[in-house]
Design an enzyme around this catalytic site. Structure first.
Site: not given
Ligand SMILES: [Zn+2]
Length: 180
Positions: A28, A100, A136, A148
């Site tokens: 992500h 992330e 993602h 993303d």
């Molecule tokens: Zn994401």
């Protein structure tokens, strides 16, 4: 071995279904938002406010922060389905780990982030039967719901950093394998 910091402030996660194994990594990226998107604390606050979570967060300088234990089911993928070529299973949170990356509009991801991501992924591959590496954007349904990590994330560079960290990447299936 790179130090992994921990932050336990997020409460948005739960149990994985019994017997589930981690087969998938989901990448992500958090782009600029109101607040300082380069500040890990602000990013964690934004995740919290949106009632979501991810297992790991990687700062622009390559600092790795673990937010959720690997054994737990983080809320990062939302409504999701694996690509047809990867089995098409629904509910990707059940069997994945979410990472992330802190992004910045108009900038690429940093070398420190690729190195950190490669080392983190290498460790995860040694602890879990990971087979698939996706973004993602590849699994969110309906298609187009998420964008993303987007085009600025260099999957080839990710693959290189993972190989440099000592992982046999030929055993893994990347989202872009069909196009290279
Ligand atoms: Zn994401």
């Amino acid at each position: 071995m790179r130090a992994i910091h921990t932050d336990r402030s997020l409460s948005h996660f739960g149990e994985r279904p019994s017997g589930s194994r981690v087969s998938t990594l989901v990448i992500h990226a958090m782009y600029d938002f109101a607040g300082d998107s380069t500040n890990a604390g602000d990013c964690i606050r934004v995740l919290d406010e949106n009632t979501v979570s991810a297992h790991f967060l990687i700062s622009r300088r390559g600092k790795v922060i673990q937010l959720i234990p690997e054994s737990k089911r983080a809320w990062h993928a939302g409504e999701s389905r694996m690509p047809d070529s990867m089995g098409a299973a629904h509910g990707v949170n059940d069997f994945s780990i979410g990472i992330e990356l802190i992004a910045r509009d108009h900038e690429t991801f940093t070398g420190s982030q690729y190195r950190a991501l490669g080392e983190l992924t290498s460790g995860l591959c040694s602890r879990h039967p990971i087979q698939f590496l996706v973004g993602h954007e590849d699994i969110a349904i309906p298609k187009g719901r998420k964008s993303d990590p987007g085009e600025r994330f260099d999957w080839y560079r990710y693959r290189q950093s993972l190989a440099e960290a000592g992982t046999d990447v030929s055993r893994l299936t990347f989202r872009d394998d069909t196009s290279r």
